[in-house]
Write a protein that holds these residues in place. Sequence first.
Motif, PDB file in Angstrom:
ATOM      1  N   SER A   1      -2.572   2.997   6.626  1.00 32.79           N
ATOM      2  CA  SER A   1      -1.994   2.276   5.497  1.00 32.79           C
ATOM      3  C   SER A   1      -0.647   1.695   5.903  1.00 32.79           C
ATOM      4  O   SER A   1      -0.133   1.994   6.986  1.00 32.79           O
ATOM      5  N   LYS A   2      -0.061   0.899   5.025  1.00 28.89           N
ATOM      6  CA  LYS A   2       1.229   0.274   5.334  1.00 28.89           C
ATOM      7  C   LYS A   2       2.299   1.329   5.586  1.00 28.89           C
ATOM      8  O   LYS A   2       3.155   1.161   6.454  1.00 28.89           O
ATOM      9  N   GLU A   3       2.241   2.431   4.838  1.00 37.73           N
ATOM     10  CA  GLU A   3       3.245   3.482   5.000  1.00 37.73           C
ATOM     11  C   GLU A   3       3.100   4.226   6.318  1.00 37.73           C
ATOM     12  O   GLU A   3       4.030   4.904   6.754  1.00 37.73           O
ATOM     13  N   GLN A   4       1.937   4.103   6.964  1.00 34.10           N
ATOM     14  CA  GLN A   4       1.681   4.859   8.192  1.00 34.10           C
ATOM     15  C   GLN A   4       1.829   4.031   9.463  1.00 34.10           C
ATOM     16  O   GLN A   4       1.588   4.551  10.554  1.00 34.10           O
TER      17      GLN A   4
END
Length: 387
Positions: free
Chosen positions: A90-93
Motif C-alpha cells: 500500500s502507499k503507507e508501506q
Amino acid sequence: MSLNRETSILILGESSADTEVVSSVLRLEYQNLRTCSDPEAYCPIFDKVRPRVLVLTFKSLDTCESVYLNLHRRSAVLQGLVHKTVVLCSKEQVNQAYKLCHEGVFDDYVLFWPLVHDVKRLPMSVHLALTALEHMQVAQPWEEMAALARKAEQLGDRLAEQINKGRAFTESARSIATSAESAMSGALNKFAKNFVDSVIGDASLVQDHDRASREVRRIGDAVIAPAMEHLLEAQKPIRRWVETITDELQGPLDSARQLAQSANRLRQQILLVDDDEFVRRIVAHMLRQANLEVHAVSTIESARQMLKVSRPDLVLLDYLLPDGTGVDLLKELKQSAPLNKVPVVMLTGQSDRQVILDCLSHGASDFVVKPVQRNALITKVRGFVGH
C-alpha cells in the motif's frame, strides 16, 4: 513474449479473493498462473510449480517476509531455484517495501493496495523479472551461484536475527517470572512480619500469630512456589527449541556466509571513473544488476588510490575529469606492469575523431558513448570480463 507467457508464476496470499484479483490482472499476458491462499500448502505448491516469479499479495509486508523465510526453511527446491520475487504494498508501506528490496530480501515491489489505475504496473514488474531471468540464463554458472549465495546469506542473517529475538524474549520471560517469585515471597514475608509486630504485645494472641505465620509459610510453600516452578518449567521447552534450532542452523548459516564470501571473490571487479554523480549511479546500477562488482570514483587521484590496493578486471574511464583527462590515467595504466593488461573502455560524450584516435593510440580497448544504453554497455563489458 511466447516464452514469457508459458513461464510459471505463483501467487500466494492470505485470501482467495486477493489472489484472484492479482491473477485476473496478470492473466491477460501470462497463462501459466497458480494461486494459493492456504498457509499449509504454500511450500508444497511452491515445490510442485517451481515458479520463475513468485508474487506475494499479503497486506502486511512483515507477513510477506515471514512466509518467504518459511519457504526458505521448508522448501526442497527453493535454494537451488533461480527465481524473482514481487511483493504488493500500500502507499503507507512503500518505504518499507523499498528497503526490503534494496536489502535483497525481495526483487521488486508494486504499489497495489488498493487497486490503482496503473493496472499495467504489475504485469510490467513481472515482465522485467522474466527479462532479468533470461539474462541470467546466459551468464556463467558461478554468477547464479553468487546470486543465490548472497540471498541465502541475507536471509540467513535475518533468520538469525529472529532467533536472537526469540532467545531474548524467553530470557525476559524467565527474568520476569523469577522477579515475580521474589516479589511475592517478599510480600508474604513482610505480611508475616507486620502481622507479628501488630499482635506481639498481646500474649493471648501469640499462639494465634504463630499459627498465622505458619499458615503464611505454608501458602508460600504449597501454592506460590509450585506455581512459579510450573511457570519456569513451561518455559524450558521454548528455551530448548531456541537452542536446538540455533545449533541446527549454525552449520547451514556458516556455509551460506562462506559461499557468499567465495562468490564475492569470484565476481569480476570493475573500476568506474566518472565525475558525473548521476552517470556513476546509473552505470553502477546497470552493472550490479548484471551481477558485477563495481567501485565508482570521481577523480583520477581517487582512481590511483583504488588501484594501489586492488587490480580490477576492467576500467570504465570518463574522458573529461576534474583533475585531468582519461588519457592521462590511461597512459599510467599502460605503463604499469601489474595493470597494463587490464582492458580500459572509455566513457565519453565526445564523438570527435581525434579524441577517439588519441585514446586508441594510448591503449583504450573500446568506447561507450553517453548517454549510456544498458544493453550496449553490458554487451561490451561482457566482451572483456566474460559471458
